[in-house]
Design an enzyme around this catalytic site. Structure first.
Site, PDB file in Angstrom:
ATOM      1  N   HIS A  18       0.843  -1.203   0.000  1.00  0.00           N
ATOM      2  CA  HIS A  18       0.000   0.000   0.000  1.00  0.00           C
ATOM      3  C   HIS A  18       0.879   1.254   0.000  1.00  0.00           C
ATOM      4  CE1 HIS A  18      -2.953  -2.676   2.420  1.00  0.00           C
ATOM      5  NE2 HIS A  18      -3.485  -2.539   1.229  1.00  0.00           N
ATOM      6  N   LYS A  42     -18.033  -6.817   7.865  1.00  0.00           N
ATOM      7  CA  LYS A  42     -16.665  -7.288   8.027  1.00  0.00           C
ATOM      8  C   LYS A  42     -16.051  -6.651   9.260  1.00  0.00           C
ATOM      9  CE  LYS A  42     -12.831  -7.300   4.869  1.00  0.00           C
ATOM     10  NZ  LYS A  42     -12.417  -6.783   3.571  1.00  0.00           N
ATOM     11  N   ARG A  91      -2.190  -5.997  -8.533  1.00  0.00           N
ATOM     12  CA  ARG A  91      -1.149  -7.016  -8.358  1.00  0.00           C
ATOM     13  C   ARG A  91      -1.242  -8.092  -9.423  1.00  0.00           C
ATOM     14  NH1 ARG A  91      -2.810  -7.746  -2.213  1.00  0.00           N
ATOM     15  NH2 ARG A  91      -4.693  -7.090  -3.266  1.00  0.00           N
ATOM     16  N   SER A 129      -2.623  -7.994   2.969  1.00  0.00           N
ATOM     17  CA  SER A 129      -2.992  -7.803   4.374  1.00  0.00           C
ATOM     18  C   SER A 129      -3.502  -9.087   5.015  1.00  0.00           C
ATOM     19  CB  SER A 129      -4.066  -6.723   4.516  1.00  0.00           C
ATOM     20  OG  SER A 129      -3.569  -5.486   4.113  1.00  0.00           O
TER      21      SER A 129
HETATM   22  P1  ADP Z   1      -9.577  -3.928  -0.144  1.00  0.00           P
HETATM   23  O1  ADP Z   1     -10.111  -4.403   1.152  1.00  0.00           O
HETATM   24  O2  ADP Z   1     -10.442  -2.982  -0.922  1.00  0.00           O
HETATM   25  O3  ADP Z   1      -8.947  -4.997  -1.007  1.00  0.00           O
HETATM   26  P2  ADP Z   1      -6.949  -3.319   0.618  1.00  0.00           P
HETATM   27  O4  ADP Z   1      -6.616  -2.537   1.819  1.00  0.00           O
HETATM   28  O5  ADP Z   1      -6.621  -4.761   0.651  1.00  0.00           O
HETATM   29  O6  ADP Z   1      -8.433  -3.005   0.292  1.00  0.00           O
HETATM   30  O7  ADP Z   1      -6.241  -2.697  -0.637  1.00  0.00           O
HETATM   31  C1  ADP Z   1      -6.421  -1.353  -1.008  1.00  0.00           C
HETATM   32  C2  ADP Z   1      -5.725  -1.134  -2.342  1.00  0.00           C
HETATM   33  O8  ADP Z   1      -4.350  -1.440  -2.202  1.00  0.00           O
HETATM   34  C3  ADP Z   1      -6.231  -2.017  -3.474  1.00  0.00           C
HETATM   35  O9  ADP Z   1      -6.208  -1.268  -4.668  1.00  0.00           O
HETATM   36  C4  ADP Z   1      -5.234  -3.116  -3.552  1.00  0.00           C
HETATM   37  O10 ADP Z   1      -5.134  -3.649  -4.859  1.00  0.00           O
HETATM   38  C5  ADP Z   1      -3.974  -2.366  -3.191  1.00  0.00           C
HETATM   39  N1  ADP Z   1      -2.953  -3.258  -2.671  1.00  0.00           N
HETATM   40  C6  ADP Z   1      -3.083  -4.157  -1.675  1.00  0.00           C
HETATM   41  N2  ADP Z   1      -1.906  -4.822  -1.479  1.00  0.00           N
HETATM   42  C7  ADP Z   1      -1.030  -4.316  -2.380  1.00  0.00           C
HETATM   43  C8  ADP Z   1       0.337  -4.600  -2.705  1.00  0.00           C
HETATM   44  N3  ADP Z   1       1.034  -5.554  -2.081  1.00  0.00           N
HETATM   45  N4  ADP Z   1       0.908  -3.866  -3.663  1.00  0.00           N
HETATM   46  C9  ADP Z   1       0.194  -2.923  -4.307  1.00  0.00           C
HETATM   47  N5  ADP Z   1      -1.098  -2.628  -4.086  1.00  0.00           N
HETATM   48  C10 ADP Z   1      -1.708  -3.311  -3.128  1.00  0.00           C
END
Ligand code: ADP
Length: 158
Positions: A18, A42, A91, A129
């Protein structure tokens, strides 16, 4: 006009993946609002306030960043805060499939809105995450997946 982007997500917790997407977008936008979307179905692993506090610490020296949370539709929140851009990271092709339909629906509901995708750097493709949460649950070391400077073990889970 000021270019304001919303970076929505759960950030439970915020990872180096992120952080990388956010920092790489600094040249594109005047302001980036990182917002935790609250999903009533959630329950978070980390409480909302702690996630916000942690993200704020990671970006405390970056004036373009604001951290907040919202309920309801992402596009309604974009309208409310004057954001014409949504920032997302991509990703894998699975991310693409999911993001593609959301972005199309958002565009249909709010035509002035553009979703901007940045491709994940190769070293962060496997960081996510939910795997970080699993490692934490089993007492493993997640420090290399988390932005520096914050000790997650000091934050309580619910
Ligand atoms: P959600 O619950 O909407 O998936 P996340 O917090 O998991 O939200 O992710 C928010 C954003 O960050 C999304 O666009 C996701 O694709 C991006 N993201 C999550 N992990 C990574 C990563 N390792 N590298 C790049 N972008 C990421």
């Amino acid at each position: 006009m000021e270019k304001v982007a919303l970076f929505p997500g759960s950030f439970d917790p915020l990872t180096v993946g992120h952080e990388s997407i956010i920092r790489r977008s600094f040249d594109l936008f005047d302001k980036i609002i990182i917002a935790i979307g609250q999903n009533i179905n959630k329950k978070g692993f980390y409480p909302l306030e702690q996630r916000i506090e942690w993200i704020s610490m990671v970006f405390e020296h970056d004036p373009k960043i604001e951290v907040t949370h919202y309920d309801g539709l992402t596009i309604d929140f974009c309208r409310k805060i004057g954001a014409r851009f949504i920032l997302r990271g991509l990703r894998t092709t699975a991310d693409f499939e999911y993001e593609w339909s959301i972005a199309q629906l958002n565009k249909a509901m709010y035509p002035e809105l553009e979703t901007v995708f940045l491709l994940t750097l190769p070293e962060f493709i496997h960081v996510n995450s939910s795997i970080v949460r699993d490692i934490i649950r089993h007492g493993g070391d997640v420090s290399k997946f988390l932005p520096g400077g914050v000790d997650l073990t000091k934050l309580n889970t619910k």
